[in-house]
Design a protein around this motif. Structure first.
Motif, PDB file in Angstrom:
ATOM      1  N   UNK A  39      27.493  41.653  36.798  1.00  0.00           N
ATOM      2  CA  UNK A  39      27.124  40.591  37.747  1.00  0.00           C
ATOM      3  C   UNK A  39      28.216  39.539  37.895  1.00  0.00           C
ATOM      4  N   UNK A  40      29.469  39.950  37.717  1.00  0.00           N
ATOM      5  CA  UNK A  40      30.580  39.008  37.693  1.00  0.00           C
ATOM      6  C   UNK A  40      31.021  38.541  39.078  1.00  0.00           C
ATOM      7  N   UNK A  41      30.807  39.361  40.106  1.00  0.00           N
ATOM      8  CA  UNK A  41      31.436  39.132  41.407  1.00  0.00           C
ATOM      9  C   UNK A  41      31.170  37.748  42.012  1.00  0.00           C
ATOM     10  N   UNK A  50      44.958  32.970  42.898  1.00  0.00           N
ATOM     11  CA  UNK A  50      46.416  33.021  42.957  1.00  0.00           C
ATOM     12  C   UNK A  50      46.897  34.272  42.218  1.00  0.00           C
ATOM     13  N   UNK A  51      47.774  35.052  42.841  1.00  0.00           N
ATOM     14  CA  UNK A  51      48.276  36.269  42.227  1.00  0.00           C
ATOM     15  C   UNK A  51      49.305  35.899  41.160  1.00  0.00           C
ATOM     16  N   UNK A  70      36.055  43.928  38.114  1.00  0.00           N
ATOM     17  CA  UNK A  70      36.939  44.143  36.971  1.00  0.00           C
ATOM     18  C   UNK A  70      37.956  43.008  36.843  1.00  0.00           C
ATOM     19  N   UNK A  71      37.584  41.828  37.362  1.00  0.00           N
ATOM     20  CA  UNK A  71      38.403  40.633  37.109  1.00  0.00           C
ATOM     21  C   UNK A  71      38.414  40.383  35.598  1.00  0.00           C
ATOM     22  N   UNK A  72      39.535  39.905  35.036  1.00  0.00           N
ATOM     23  CA  UNK A  72      40.747  39.375  35.677  1.00  0.00           C
ATOM     24  C   UNK A  72      41.898  40.373  35.794  1.00  0.00           C
ATOM     25  N   UNK A  73      41.659  41.654  35.487  1.00  0.00           N
ATOM     26  CA  UNK A  73      42.741  42.629  35.612  1.00  0.00           C
ATOM     27  C   UNK A  73      42.861  43.186  37.016  1.00  0.00           C
ATOM     28  N   UNK A 106      33.493  35.270  40.373  1.00  0.00           N
ATOM     29  CA  UNK A 106      34.899  35.490  40.704  1.00  0.00           C
ATOM     30  C   UNK A 106      35.215  34.962  42.100  1.00  0.00           C
ATOM     31  N   UNK A 107      34.243  35.056  43.026  1.00  0.00           N
ATOM     32  CA  UNK A 107      34.451  34.555  44.389  1.00  0.00           C
ATOM     33  C   UNK A 107      34.743  33.061  44.414  1.00  0.00           C
TER      34      UNK A 107
END
Length: 437
Positions: free
Chosen positions: A319-321, A330-331, A14-17, A324-325
């Motif tokens: 299939x986003x993971x 950065x938070x 569920x990136x970018x949230x 995202x890796x």
């Protein structure tokens, strides 16, 4: 009821949230009766208390989520903090010891464990009450909730009961299958394993003592980093002969991807979003202060936050993971027990952020070795404490703090300020807490 809610994972799908600090269960996307939005954890917590106002709710989670939990649920909810991630058996053992040794729950009372993030209606929590009552009978050491499957799925494990009665002994467990095997399991009367189960408190404490060397909750907490990673299913469930399953046929959704999450959204957009009439099955979740315009799109999810922007076909969003890796995580936004902050700008030797403190709350009294800080108050009223000196602050005030200076700010009303961090070695780890005298 005594309920342990398992709240783990970073929810990278569920990136970018969602990230390590702001996991998916804290995203506010569910519309309430008063037109506001609530998160998964707020919704589930409210539903539990609607079903049983006297329920003892304990959230098993990591340190990084504690501030978000307090921010969204307040200080009354119990929290069992994992010093580090060690999979579900150590987490459940620690939370069970917390219930017994900290909350004072007797060993013969039942405990229900369930994930914090399913999308369910009130009948689910009525079923949990029945699950707890079944465990209290003592006819089995573990009682699982089996979800009546609505389609063959490769995402879930399966429970095969011995018969088709409302409560049945378990015949066997099956791992996540391929599609054809899932169809065969369903033909055999299999149920989805939703990770919901109940037991008498002493049962899991005894299992924990058999597998881990500890005396009580404090001792287990102190030794937690030395424990082996092991799932509750592998350590307990698969080895337990006296196990039953109860059936649940109500609505149950695992909102682990954008595709499934948007299915649960009442509105097609949240935040500043505009869609033309040619858009079909499009959802926009905009966490930024700039507008998002979508035109001529079909079956698409758009999500924008300070961490990044996602534009994806809904089917492909699962299939986003792996992508995202590869992103620098950065938070850029985080909820804290006192409010929240949002990073506005990052330079080589400075970070600028907008900080919002809730009325009546304040930061820890702290200092930094390697950076100076400047606060520009933009709205609200409060009090700053710098090296023991108190100062009333309001919009237009500027407070400067050199490295090593002890400081905090306490909000009288909602207080918003711009914080500028200055230094060559700015790090989230450069923080030392002090006692405010």
């Amino acid at each position: 009821m005594n309920i342990i809610l398992l709240s783990g994972g970073s929810g990278k799908r569920l990136w970018p949230l969602s990230n390590d600090i702001r996991s998916k269960q804290f995203i506010k996307i569910f519309k309430t009766k008063d037109g506001q939005y609530e998160s998964m954890v707020q919704r589930v917590y409210r539903q539990i208390l609607d079903a049983d106002p006297e329920a003892t709710v304990t959230i098993a989670t990591s340190r990084t989520q504690v501030s978000s939990i307090h921010n969204q649920l307040g200080d009354k909810v119990g929290i069992s903090v994992e010093p580090c991630r060690k999979d579900t058996f150590p987490a459940i053992a620690l939370a069970t010891a917390y219930l017994h040794d900290v909350q004072g729950i007797p060993g013969d009372e039942t405990v229900v464990v369930c994930p914090v993030d399913p999308y369910v209606e009130q009948d689910y929590f009525e079923a949990i009450k029945n699950l707890s009552a079944q465990a209290a009978k003592g006819t089995a050491n573990l009682v699982l909730m089996g979800i009546e499957p609505t389609y063959p799925s490769e995402k879930y494990g399966y429970i095969i009961p011995e018969n088709d009665s409302a409560v049945s002994p378990v015949s066997t467990f099956k791992e996540k299958p391929d599609m054809e095997t899932a169809r065969e399991y369903i033909r055999q009367g299999a149920l989805w394993n939703g990770g919901v189960f109940a037991y008498k408190l002493d049962y899991v404490l005894d299992k924990a003592h058999q597998l881990m060397d500890f005396t009580d909750y404090k001792d287990l907490f102190a030794k937690y980093e030395t424990l082996d990673k092991i799932s509750f299913d592998y350590a307990v469930v698969e080895k337990e002969p006296a196990i039953e399953v109860t059936r649940f046929s109500g609505q149950w959704k695992d909102l682990g991807t954008w595709n499934t999450l948007t299915e649960a959204m009442e509105d097609s957009s949240i935040g500043n979003a505009i869609m033309d009439e040619s858009c079909a099955n499009v959802h926009v979740i905009n966490d930024l202060d700039v507008p998002v315009l979508a035109m001529g799109l079909r079956d698409v999810v758009i999500s924008a936050s300070p961490e990044g922007i996602l534009v994806s076909d809904k089917g492909q969003s699962s299939y986003i993971k792996p992508f995202v890796d590869k992103i620098d995580q950065r938070i850029m936004f985080a909820e804290k027990s006192w409010g929240n902050f949002r990073v506005l700008d990052v330079e080589e030797e400075s970070i600028t952020m907008k900080v919002t403190l809730n009325a009546g709350h304040g930061m820890n009294y702290h200092s930094h070795k390697n950076r100076d800080e400047v606060w520009h108050v933009i709205s609200g009223k409060g009090r700053a404490v710098v090296d023991g000196l108190n100062q009333e602050i309001e919009a237009g005030h500027v407070i400067t703090m050199k490295a090593g200076c002890r400081h905090t700010v306490i909000a009288e009303t909602e207080l918003k300020l711009i914080e500028v961090q200055l230094g060559r070695d700015i790090s989230v780890h450069d923080k030392e807490k002090h006692v405010l005298g």
